[in-house]
Design a protein around this motif. Structure first.
Motif, PDB file in Angstrom:
ATOM      1  N   ASP A 189      -6.168 -41.958  71.741  1.00 46.05           N
ATOM      2  CA  ASP A 189      -7.414 -42.499  71.664  1.00 46.05           C
ATOM      3  C   ASP A 189      -6.948 -44.200  71.999  1.00 46.05           C
ATOM      4  OD1 ASP A 189      -9.650 -43.517  71.014  1.00 46.05           O
ATOM      5  OD2 ASP A 189      -9.828 -42.984  68.858  1.00 46.05           O
ATOM      6  N   VAL A 194     -11.738 -32.586  70.928  1.00 43.36           N
ATOM      7  CA  VAL A 194     -11.339 -33.603  69.853  1.00 43.36           C
ATOM      8  C   VAL A 194     -12.409 -34.793  69.683  1.00 43.36           C
ATOM      9  CG1 VAL A 194      -9.566 -35.462  69.502  1.00 43.36           C
ATOM     10  CG2 VAL A 194      -8.827 -33.324  70.633  1.00 43.36           C
ATOM     11  N   SER A 195     -12.906 -35.012  68.433  1.00 42.78           N
ATOM     12  CA  SER A 195     -13.906 -35.776  68.224  1.00 42.78           C
ATOM     13  C   SER A 195     -13.733 -36.930  67.279  1.00 42.78           C
ATOM     14  CB  SER A 195     -15.157 -35.189  67.502  1.00 42.78           C
ATOM     15  OG  SER A 195     -15.600 -34.248  68.415  1.00 42.78           O
ATOM     16  N   SER A 196     -13.996 -37.785  67.172  1.00 44.21           N
ATOM     17  CA  SER A 196     -13.874 -39.019  66.159  1.00 44.21           C
ATOM     18  C   SER A 196     -14.868 -39.676  65.442  1.00 44.21           C
ATOM     19  CB  SER A 196     -13.108 -40.366  66.856  1.00 44.21           C
ATOM     20  OG  SER A 196     -13.894 -41.015  67.667  1.00 44.21           O
ATOM     21  N   VAL A 198      -3.045 -38.263  68.814  1.00 38.40           N
ATOM     22  CA  VAL A 198      -3.359 -37.000  68.387  1.00 38.40           C
ATOM     23  C   VAL A 198      -2.642 -35.786  68.998  1.00 38.40           C
ATOM     24  CG1 VAL A 198      -5.477 -35.167  67.904  1.00 38.40           C
ATOM     25  CG2 VAL A 198      -5.775 -37.923  68.161  1.00 38.40           C
ATOM     26  N   LEU A 219     -10.695 -31.527  65.188  1.00 39.69           N
ATOM     27  CA  LEU A 219     -10.250 -30.887  66.080  1.00 39.69           C
ATOM     28  C   LEU A 219     -10.971 -29.212  65.832  1.00 39.69           C
ATOM     29  CD1 LEU A 219      -8.290 -30.106  68.356  1.00 39.69           C
ATOM     30  CD2 LEU A 219      -6.747 -29.106  66.571  1.00 39.69           C
ATOM     31  N   TYR A 254     -10.477 -37.781  62.760  1.00 41.44           N
ATOM     32  CA  TYR A 254     -10.407 -37.131  63.997  1.00 41.44           C
ATOM     33  C   TYR A 254     -10.579 -35.286  63.496  1.00 41.44           C
ATOM     34  CZ  TYR A 254      -8.680 -41.269  66.210  1.00 41.44           C
ATOM     35  OH  TYR A 254      -8.374 -42.319  66.867  1.00 41.44           O
ATOM     36  N   PHE A 295      -1.053 -30.043  63.205  1.00 43.34           N
ATOM     37  CA  PHE A 295      -2.354 -31.059  63.664  1.00 43.34           C
ATOM     38  C   PHE A 295      -1.817 -32.392  62.848  1.00 43.34           C
ATOM     39  CE2 PHE A 295      -7.117 -32.197  63.066  1.00 43.34           C
ATOM     40  CZ  PHE A 295      -6.801 -33.125  64.108  1.00 43.34           C
TER      41      PHE A 295
END
Length: 290
Positions: free
Chosen positions: A219, A189-191, A174, A231, A229, A163
């Motif tokens: 992104d 996937v979040s930020s 990413v 996961l 980030y 990762f």
């Protein structure tokens, strides 16, 4: 470093000493940690007594990030842990509770740290200085009465083997790989800009393969500064599992030049700039209006 009276058996072995320090004062200190000497043996962090030497005298940092790792991948963290503030710090299962004692005679801050359930399967716990203007020459963090148990890791539908995040021009890439996938629905996937409040960027459909699977996401609109980030994986039963957390510093390349003509503009403005460096161009007046 082992507190065998409080720890369950078998007890993981750690590198380092009770007093953790980074250097001899000749360079700026940034982090210290303890870890299992065998990365196949994880532990469930419960609590420990902690003392931040010379804190109230200004000789060492006040703010730290507390981070838990598993095989080099960040799993859990508390951002900006404040050694002067008692009580719960952090979010959700990642939070820690600090029962703070009064300042000791030598200016140290001490107390007890108790860890949430998010710290139940790690092989390393790290203290990283969170203050941007880090001029401290010493980093002393003393630990005692360490209470932990041997971790009983949950069997996840996927096995994450890599990762990573990296910059490319004005984007952030990413990438992650899995070794197997069973009962896996999709990845999330979040930020975040603070490591606490996250927004979902993309759901990535699973490949459903038991061999190596490679995934990537771009992104296109990262924030200036530090980007976090997260996961996650959601299985077909609706359960969401955290797989890892990465951070990266991003800064737009302000050296890229562009030109425009004619000047002054009457009806049409022509812009010339290098392809692939910018996402959008906004024209505003001197008062800030579009």
């Amino acid at each position: 470093m082992d507190d065998k009276n409080n720890a369950a058996t078998p007890t993981p072995e750690f590198s380092g000493n009770i007093l953790l320090f980074l250097n001899d004062g000749t360079i700026s200190a940034t982090k210290c940690w303890f870890e299992s000497t065998n990365t196949t043996i994880n532990f469930k962090m419960k609590s420990f007594s902690v003392e931040f030497y010379d804190r109230s005298n200004g000789g060492s940092p006040q703010l730290y990030h507390i981070i838990g790792y598993d095989n080099g991948i960040e799993k859990v963290r508390v951002n900006n842990f404040d050694t002067k503030t008692a009580g719960l710090q952090g979010m959700g299962t990642s939070a820690v509770n600090f029962t703070k004692n009064a300042f000791s005679s030598d200016g140290s801050t001490s107390g007890k740290l108790e860890f949430g359930t998010g710290w139940q399967d790690v092989d390393k716990v790290e203290f990283e200085v969170a203050e941007t203007n880090n001029n401290y020459k010493y980093l002393f963090v003393a630990l005692d009465n360490i209470v932990f148990e041997t971790a009983v890791p949950a069997v996840l539908p996927v096995s994450l083997i890599d990762f990573s995040v990296k910059t490319r021009n004005d984007h952030i890439l990413v990438n992650f790989k899995t070794a197997k996938e069973e009962n896996n629905d999709f990845f999330i996937v979040s930020s975040s800009t603070d490591g606490v409040n996250f927004k979902i960027l993309q759901n990535i459909i699973a490949n459903h393969e038991k061999t190596i699977n490679s995934y990537n996401f771009v992104d296109l609109k990262p924030s200036q500064g530090t980007n976090y980030y997260k996961l996650q994986q959601k299985d077909k039963n609706g359960l969401v599992n955290d797989l890892g957390l990465k951070s990266i510093d991003f800064k737009l390349d302000e050296t890229q030049s562009f030109s425009f003509y004619p000047n002054p503009v009457k009806e049409r403005l022509n812009l010339t700039f290098e392809a692939g460096k910018f996402n959008a161009v906004k024209l505003v007046t001197t008062t800030g209006k579009l």
